[in-house]
Design a protein around this motif. Structure first.
Motif, mmCIF file in Angstrom:
data_model
loop_
_atom_site.group_PDB
_atom_site.id
_atom_site.type_symbol
_atom_site.label_atom_id
_atom_site.label_comp_id
_atom_site.label_asym_id
_atom_site.label_seq_id
_atom_site.Cartn_x
_atom_site.Cartn_y
_atom_site.Cartn_z
ATOM 1 N N ALA A 1 0.846 -1.200 0.000
ATOM 2 C CA ALA A 1 0.000 0.000 0.000
ATOM 3 C C ALA A 1 0.877 1.244 0.000
ATOM 4 C CB ALA A 1 -0.898 -0.007 1.230
ATOM 5 N N PRO A 2 0.400 2.359 -0.599
ATOM 6 C CA PRO A 2 1.177 3.596 -0.573
ATOM 7 C C PRO A 2 1.383 4.074 0.862
ATOM 8 C CG PRO A 2 -0.838 3.855 -1.877
ATOM 9 C CD PRO A 2 -0.853 2.481 -1.288
ATOM 10 N N VAL A 3 2.524 4.654 1.117
ATOM 11 C CA VAL A 3 2.850 5.119 2.460
ATOM 12 C C VAL A 3 2.348 6.542 2.617
ATOM 13 C CG1 VAL A 3 4.703 5.434 4.138
ATOM 14 C CG2 VAL A 3 4.897 3.658 2.404
ATOM 15 N N LEU A 4 1.040 6.695 2.736
ATOM 16 C CA LEU A 4 0.439 8.010 2.918
ATOM 17 C C LEU A 4 -0.101 8.172 4.330
ATOM 18 C CD1 LEU A 4 -1.543 8.500 -0.392
ATOM 19 C CD2 LEU A 4 0.651 9.449 0.234
ATOM 20 N N ALA A 5 -0.478 7.098 4.952
ATOM 21 C CA ALA A 5 -1.139 7.194 6.248
ATOM 22 C C ALA A 5 -0.159 6.966 7.386
ATOM 23 C CB ALA A 5 -2.287 6.192 6.299
ATOM 24 N N GLY A 6 0.978 7.634 7.353
ATOM 25 C CA GLY A 6 1.950 7.509 8.430
ATOM 26 C C GLY A 6 2.136 8.828 9.118
ATOM 27 N N GLU A 7 3.186 8.919 9.867
ATOM 28 C CA GLU A 7 3.523 10.163 10.532
ATOM 29 C C GLU A 7 3.871 11.218 9.481
ATOM 30 O OE1 GLU A 7 3.313 10.659 13.884
ATOM 31 O OE2 GLU A 7 2.456 8.650 13.887
ATOM 32 N N PRO A 8 3.686 12.492 9.800
ATOM 33 C CA PRO A 8 4.008 13.554 8.839
ATOM 34 C C PRO A 8 5.442 13.487 8.320
ATOM 35 C CG PRO A 8 2.746 14.444 10.657
ATOM 36 C CD PRO A 8 3.072 13.030 11.019
ATOM 37 N N ALA A 9 6.389 13.211 9.191
ATOM 38 C CA ALA A 9 7.786 13.130 8.750
ATOM 39 C C ALA A 9 7.983 12.001 7.740
ATOM 40 C CB ALA A 9 8.727 12.961 9.934
ATOM 41 N N ASP A 10 7.254 10.900 7.896
ATOM 42 C CA ASP A 10 7.344 9.802 6.937
ATOM 43 C C ASP A 10 6.827 10.223 5.565
ATOM 44 O OD1 ASP A 10 8.390 8.127 8.882
ATOM 45 O OD2 ASP A 10 6.440 7.233 9.370
ATOM 46 N N ALA A 11 5.759 11.026 5.557
ATOM 47 C CA ALA A 11 5.208 11.512 4.293
ATOM 48 C C ALA A 11 6.215 12.401 3.571
ATOM 49 C CB ALA A 11 3.905 12.270 4.537
ATOM 50 N N VAL A 12 6.952 13.206 4.321
ATOM 51 C CA VAL A 12 7.972 14.078 3.730
ATOM 52 C C VAL A 12 9.196 13.268 3.311
ATOM 53 C CG1 VAL A 12 9.577 15.962 4.238
ATOM 54 C CG2 VAL A 12 7.176 16.141 4.927
ATOM 55 N N GLY B 1 -4.658 10.213 4.557
ATOM 56 C CA GLY B 1 -3.467 10.243 5.407
ATOM 57 C C GLY B 1 -2.854 11.637 5.382
ATOM 58 N N TRP B 2 -1.592 11.745 5.746
ATOM 59 C CA TRP B 2 -0.897 13.026 5.750
ATOM 60 C C TRP B 2 -0.507 13.398 4.335
ATOM 61 C CZ3 TRP B 2 -1.029 16.219 9.690
ATOM 62 C CH2 TRP B 2 -1.265 15.706 10.966
ATOM 63 N N GLN B 3 -0.978 14.561 3.877
ATOM 64 C CA GLN B 3 -0.686 15.036 2.533
ATOM 65 C C GLN B 3 -0.028 16.409 2.610
ATOM 66 O OE1 GLN B 3 -4.817 14.522 1.107
ATOM 67 N NE2 GLN B 3 -3.902 13.271 -0.496
ATOM 68 N N VAL B 4 0.851 16.686 1.657
ATOM 69 C CA VAL B 4 1.578 17.952 1.609
ATOM 70 C C VAL B 4 0.653 19.043 1.088
ATOM 71 C CG1 VAL B 4 3.529 19.169 0.576
ATOM 72 C CG2 VAL B 4 3.757 16.750 1.221
ATOM 73 N N ALA B 5 0.506 20.122 1.879
ATOM 74 C CA ALA B 5 -0.336 21.256 1.492
ATOM 75 C C ALA B 5 0.504 22.435 0.999
ATOM 76 C CB ALA B 5 -1.205 21.693 2.657
ATOM 77 N N ASP B 6 1.759 22.511 1.460
ATOM 78 C CA ASP B 6 2.616 23.626 1.064
ATOM 79 C C ASP B 6 4.072 23.246 1.322
ATOM 80 O OD1 ASP B 6 3.173 26.121 0.011
ATOM 81 O OD2 ASP B 6 2.322 27.253 1.680
ATOM 82 N N ILE B 7 4.977 23.878 0.586
ATOM 83 C CA ILE B 7 6.418 23.689 0.748
ATOM 84 C C ILE B 7 7.033 25.075 0.647
ATOM 85 C CG2 ILE B 7 8.467 22.442 -0.058
ATOM 86 C CD1 ILE B 7 6.510 20.677 -1.744
ATOM 87 N N ALA B 8 8.061 25.342 1.470
ATOM 88 C CA ALA B 8 8.634 26.686 1.463
ATOM 89 C C ALA B 8 10.111 26.670 1.861
ATOM 90 C CB ALA B 8 7.869 27.577 2.436
ATOM 91 N N SER B 9 10.794 27.737 1.450
ATOM 92 C CA SER B 9 12.166 27.999 1.870
ATOM 93 C C SER B 9 12.231 29.441 2.346
ATOM 94 C CB SER B 9 13.148 27.804 0.717
ATOM 95 O OG SER B 9 14.413 28.348 1.056
ATOM 96 N N GLU B 10 12.513 29.610 3.622
ATOM 97 C CA GLU B 10 12.663 30.959 4.158
ATOM 98 C C GLU B 10 13.926 31.606 3.593
ATOM 99 O OE1 GLU B 10 13.421 32.815 8.501
ATOM 100 O OE2 GLU B 10 11.703 31.452 8.338
#
Length: 147
Positions: free
Chosen positions: A17-28, A126-135
């Motif tokens: 199964a796709p690894v989407l329903a894990g901890e946020p760090a795992d999704a990243v 599961g945990w999905q990416v909503a935004d990505i940024a670089s300060e």
């Protein structure tokens, strides 16, 4: 023996199964284990909200007239990368607040300290990416446009 065989199909479905329903760090971490995969259409189910909208708009612009709206790789905050160095130095720090999470990816790329901020939302998938940024380089996917 028969009991073991009955469990195998269930185990196989879980293992593949796709690894989407894990901890946020795992999704990243998926994107650092598969550098360059963030723009691939088969990974759209890993995104939601502004990030998904921008990636879909970028695909539509490319299909329409080959307009390239993505000129660098979001996970590495640049065009070039040393995948071995990133893998060796990658540290993911997560903060979870209900159905929202922030994950800061810190790593070294060609000897330069880099940080990329990931915002995630917990959905039915599961945990999905909503935004990505670089300060450091002052970009945020949710503020990008693609016409």
């Amino acid at each position: 023996m028969l009991k073991s065989l009955a469990v195998l199909p269930v185990f196989f479905m879980i293992a593949t199964a796709p690894v989407l329903a894990g901890e946020p760090a795992d999704a990243v971490k998926y994107f650092y284990d598969n550098l360059g995969s963030e723009t691939q259409p088969e990974n759209r189910d890993r995104f939601t909200g502004p990030a998904l909208e921008f990636l879909n708009a970028a695909n539509a612009a490319w299909e329409r007239d080959e307009t390239n709206c993505i000129e660098f790789m979001f996970p590495v905050d640049g065009q070039d990368f040393d995948d071995a160095e990133i893998a060796k130095t990658l540290k993911l720090d997560e903060t979870v607040n209900g159905d929202s999470a922030d994950v800061t990816a810190s790593f070294s790329n060609f000897g330069q300290a880099t940080q990329v901020e990931w915002s995630l939302t917990k959905t039915a998938a599961g945990w999905q990416v909503a935004d990505i940024a670089s300060e450091a380089n002052q970009w945020r996917v949710s503020r990008m446009t693609c016409d």
